[in-house]
Motif scaffolding. Structure first.
Motif, PDB file in Angstrom:
ATOM      1  N   UNK A  46      -1.238   3.676 -11.764  1.00  0.00           N
ATOM      2  CA  UNK A  46      -1.137   4.296 -10.430  1.00  0.00           C
ATOM      3  C   UNK A  46      -1.551   5.758 -10.446  1.00  0.00           C
ATOM      4  N   UNK A  47      -1.493   6.405 -11.603  1.00  0.00           N
ATOM      5  CA  UNK A  47      -1.775   7.841 -11.654  1.00  0.00           C
ATOM      6  C   UNK A  47      -3.199   8.158 -11.226  1.00  0.00           C
ATOM      7  N   UNK A  73      -3.891  11.004  -8.417  1.00  0.00           N
ATOM      8  CA  UNK A  73      -4.690  12.219  -8.617  1.00  0.00           C
ATOM      9  C   UNK A  73      -5.756  12.345  -7.539  1.00  0.00           C
ATOM     10  N   UNK A  74      -6.360  11.252  -7.204  1.00  0.00           N
ATOM     11  CA  UNK A  74      -7.434  11.253  -6.215  1.00  0.00           C
ATOM     12  C   UNK A  74      -6.930  11.666  -4.831  1.00  0.00           C
ATOM     13  N   UNK A 109       4.600   9.473  -1.141  1.00  0.00           N
ATOM     14  CA  UNK A 109       4.081   8.105  -1.153  1.00  0.00           C
ATOM     15  C   UNK A 109       2.559   8.182  -0.983  1.00  0.00           C
ATOM     16  N   UNK A 110       1.840   7.683  -1.994  1.00  0.00           N
ATOM     17  CA  UNK A 110       0.371   7.802  -1.984  1.00  0.00           C
ATOM     18  C   UNK A 110      -0.346   6.534  -1.582  1.00  0.00           C
ATOM     19  N   UNK A 111       0.311   5.405  -1.800  1.00  0.00           N
ATOM     20  CA  UNK A 111      -0.430   4.161  -1.557  1.00  0.00           C
ATOM     21  C   UNK A 111       0.506   2.991  -1.318  1.00  0.00           C
ATOM     22  N   UNK A 112      -0.117   1.804  -1.311  1.00  0.00           N
ATOM     23  CA  UNK A 112       0.622   0.604  -0.950  1.00  0.00           C
ATOM     24  C   UNK A 112       0.352  -0.493  -2.002  1.00  0.00           C
TER      25      UNK A 112
END
Lengths: 219, 229, 388
Positions: free
Chosen positions: A211-212, A216-217, A92-95
């Protein structure tokens, strides 16, 4: 495509039990995945609901019944969303916050998009239909989402969406990205440019590519 | 699609010492046969805009082009003829003449142009009254009708000369939701049946969301102009 | 035009009470006008009638005093040929004489008339109280004053002594009462032939007397002038009543002017009343005019609405006024009576005067309606639409 026709047939009979069993069987036997189900079966089924009856009131009633069945089907898919997420080993990378503007009652598309975000590694909060405008604007800097996705079906709600986006620009953290989508923009793509959003999304692929960048960041 | 009505760089300024700019550089064009709604808060200038489109008010600057002709070049009498033949008005306050019956009110625009009423025309007026669901009260005095009935009579009156454009300012503004629905369906039916262009000011979202196009006016400017299709 | 008229009619019918009051207002103005006008004209007529109704209005005599007219039948024919305004024409032979009866005597004028022709001017048949007009030579008719003075009866005889001292005995054939003491006490009426015989005069008369149509009474001087030109005879003198009644004339003229003044001011107040009332109705109906203009009624049609209102109010007001005016005049003659039961002033209905009064009222209403008509023509529909 045979699954779509079969599902439509079940839907027309308004048989909820059969519809849920049919879809769960498709997913458990891996005949399709969640994205395939949403994109190729449920969405076309919702959009293609034709009504040959003369009495428009009965048509609206039937639409509501069938939408309710699809809603149950979508909710039943959540374990398969999680299963797919685990299989992909996606972190999970973000919201993201997924919502419909005030007065917008067609929220199933937004509900499916919430699942797309999860599949893309974004923790999605589905706020639902008819979001209280001031409450959301007031809370957005605390929630601090990476994405706010707004789904608009009724083109009249483009008006309030425009205002919502303008207010979000003032209140939300600067790195919050705003995404719009929904049938109001599908019917007339000129309407997309009328709103000062960052992205327009129509398909799962659109969500994935949007979202990619974040993914990546942060990887 | 050809444009039946065009507004070019319309400005409207009230007052000479203290100037109030009510409309600010409005550019709009309306396709023939389209069903348009104009929304905006009170005081946004939308009624002024409608009155300018209907040749009732004059812009401080800018051009109003009806059927390809700039109305600035028309005489007062020609403008009266345009209002009589090409434009039908429906106002929030029905504006029937209390001295006449419902049917006579419907026939007034015809009589302005032609004087006497032919038998065919009378039948046509009765037909329009039937269309708006008032065939039973055609001979009622207009003051002895409910608000909804008066408004529907005003719609029949706006239709009698088969105008190309119907301009309506809050046509359901003081009606209950049932009457609103009836009147909206009626307007839409007329739009489809006769290809009449509708431009309707409304604050009622149920009417606005059923239009083909919504124009939002904010502080005398076009804030948003969206089409359904 | 038709639409404007029918809208005007509806406007008037929508407020019946107000319309009736306006019509009554106009009507009362017109009725005062007609009543006063008729009264004054009636007064003038009775005055003129009693002064010159039973006397000669144009008289032809010889230009030299004491000369007589010889070829009088030709002269009369020439006078009659001149036109229609001379309605009565009669020759007369006048001579002074002394009347003697029972030892007393007085001077009289012996007037020899052609009975038939003189009837037109003097209406003997109406004034003879006893007996009949003299038929044969030697018969005379006397006034009631002489009858009473000498205690005369029909068939009594009296003596007439002429200027050349001859005495002629005459039989009294009748008595008359002209209601004028001077005439009753001095006229001795006989036929022309009888007078010619009494005074030993050939077929000559002293004057030709004429009356003109009543509508031409005040043109008697012009008619006399025409006659003068036509006859073109230096030996004749033609006089008319106007030249001999100047005081009466100026009295009548003064009355006419004051009556005209009253009528003009009544009319002005009627016009002002109508103008202000119509100005109020255009205010009352400005909403309707605004709506009609929004629907495309032209300014000309909008003004016609108020002109039509003015016309209708004028016509009905005039009709009401004529009815009330005639009613007032009739009741005045019915209730304002002399001690003998005759009206103080006889009812006088001059239909052309009444028509003209009515027409002036209609015209006045139209002029009064111009102001609201102009105002409605200038009314901008946007002012109505914008202010609801």
């Amino acid at each position: 495509m045979e699954y779509y026709e079969k599902f439509t047939e079940i839907l027309e009979k308004e048989n909820k039990k059969e519809a849920v069993e049919f879809v769960l069987e498709l997913l458990s036997s891996k005949k399709t995945d969640v994205v395939g189900l949403y994109t190729e079966i449920l969405t076309p089924a919702l959009n293609g609901m034709a009504c040959s009856l003369k009495d428009k009131r009965i048509c609206v009633w039937k639409e509501h019944v069938r939408t309710a069945i699809v809603r149950t089907v979508v909710e039943c898919c959540y374990p398969y969303v999680l299963e797919q997420l685990n299989r992909q080993e996606t972190k999970i990378y973000g919201k993201a916050v997924v919502l419909c503007p005030p007065q917008e009652h067609h929220d199933l598309g937004a509900r499916m998009v919430a699942d797309y975000f999860v599949l893309c590694g974004i923790d999605a909060v589905f706020v639902g239909s008819d979001t209280p405008y001031d409450d959301f604007i007031g809370a957005v800097d605390i929630i601090a989402p990476d994405f706010v996705a707004i789904s608009v079906s009724n083109f009249y709600n483009i008006i309030v969406t425009k205002k919502l986006v303008e207010d979000l620009r003032k209140k939300a953290p600067s790195n919050t990205r705003i995404i719009i989508g929904g049938s109001a923009f599908v019917a007339n793509s000129e309407n997309i440019s009328k709103i000062n959003a960052d992205y327009y999304a129509h398909t799962f692929e659109d969500i994935k590519s949007i979202t990619s960048v974040l993914k990546e960041g942060r990887e | 699609m050809n444009n039946i009505l065009e507004l070019k760089n319309i400005n409207k300024i009230y007052g000479s010492t203290i100037k109030t700019q009510v409309l600010n550089n409005i550019n709009l064009s309306f396709e023939s046969g389209s069903f348009n709604s104009i929304i905006g808060q009170s005081g946004s200038g939308k009624s002024t805009l409608l009155n300018i489109m209907g040749t009732l008010d004059k812009p401080s600057s800018g051009e109003v082009i009806i059927n390809g002709i700039n109305i600035a070049r028309m005489t007062k009498n020609r403008l009266s003829e345009i209002r009589n033949k090409s434009i039908g008005f429906v106002f929030q306050f029905h504006y029937l003449l209390p001295e006449f019956t419902a049917l006579e009110n419907v026939l007034l625009p015809y009589r302005i142009e032609n004087g006497a009423v032919t038998k065919e025309m009378r039948e046509k007026a009765v037909e329009y009254m039937r269309l708006v669901g008032l065939e039973k009260v055609i001979n009622n005095n207009s003051t002895k009708m409910s608000g909804g009935q008066q408004q529907r009579t005003a719609i029949a009156r706006a239709l009698i000369n088969n105008p190309q454009i119907i301009l309506a300012d809050e046509p359901t503004g003081n009606l209950d939701s049932n009457s609103t629905e009836t009147i909206y369906n009626l307007l839409r039916d007329i739009n489809e049946r006769y290809g009449t262009t509708f431009i309707i000011i409304t604050h009622d979202r149920h009417i606005a969301e059923k239009a083909d196009r919504i124009i939002e006016i904010t502080d005398g400017k076009i804030n948003l102009d969206i089409k359904k299709q | 035009m038709k639409l404007s008229f029918s809208i005007a009619l509806r406007f008037l019918r929508s407020n019946v009470l107000q319309t009736i009051i306006i019509i009554l207002g106009i009507g009362i103005g017109v009725s005062v006008q007609i009543f006063i006008g008729s009264l004054i004209q009636g007064l003038q007529n009775s005055l003129v009638n009693s002064t010159i109704g039973n006397s000669s209005q144009i008289t032809i005599t010889a230009s030299a005093d004491n000369e007589l007219l010889e070829d009088y039948t030709t002269l009369m024919q020439k006078a009659i040929d001149g036109g229609d305004s001379i309605i009565n024409i009669s020759p007369v032979l006048d001579n002074p004489a002394f009347l003697e009866s029972g030892g007393a005597s007085q001077s009289v004028v012996v007037r020899g008339f052609d009975r038939q022709k003189a009837e037109g001017i003097y209406k003997f048949s109406e004034y003879i109280t006893e007996g009949a007009f003299p038929m044969n030579n030697g018969e005379v008719m006397l006034g009631t004053a002489i009858k009473d003075k000498y205690g005369l009866k029909i068939d009594d005889t009296i003596s007439l002594i002429t200027a050349d001292k001859r005495t002629v005995v005459c039989r009294v054939s009748g008595f008359f009462d002209f209601k004028v003491a001077a005439l009753n006490g001095s006229w001795c009426v006989t036929t022309i032939a009888s007078a010619q015989e009494i005074f030993s005069i050939g077929d000559k008369v002293s004057a030709i007397e004429m009356q003109v149509a009543s509508s031409e009474i005040f043109n008697a001087d012009i008619i006399a002038e025409n006659l003068r030109e036509r006859l073109d005879n230096q030996g004749l003198r033609i006089t008319d009543w106007k030249g001999q009644n100047e005081q009466l004339l100026s009295g009548l003229q003064g009355q006419s002017i004051s009556s005209l003044m009253i009528q003009v001011f009544v009319m002005i107040s009627v016009v002002l009343g109508i103008a202000s009332v119509l100005a109020i109705t255009v205010m009352q109906k400005s909403r309707q005019i605004g709506i009609l203009k929004a629907m495309g009624i032209k300014s000309r049609q909008a003004s016609l609405i108020f002109l039509s209102e003015g016309l209708m109010l004028g016509v009905f007001g005039a009709l009401a006024g004529i009815a009330i005016g005639i009613g007032l005049s009739a009741s005045f003659t019915a209730f304002a009576l002399n001690p003998d039961g005759t009206p103080v002033i006889a009812l006088y209905i001059n239909s052309s005067f009444i028509m003209v009064s009515g027409l002036i009222a209609v015209l006045a209403c139209l002029i009064a309606a111009m102001i609201p008509a102009r105002r409605s023509s200038k009314l901008d529909p946007i002012d109505i639409i914008r202010n609801n």
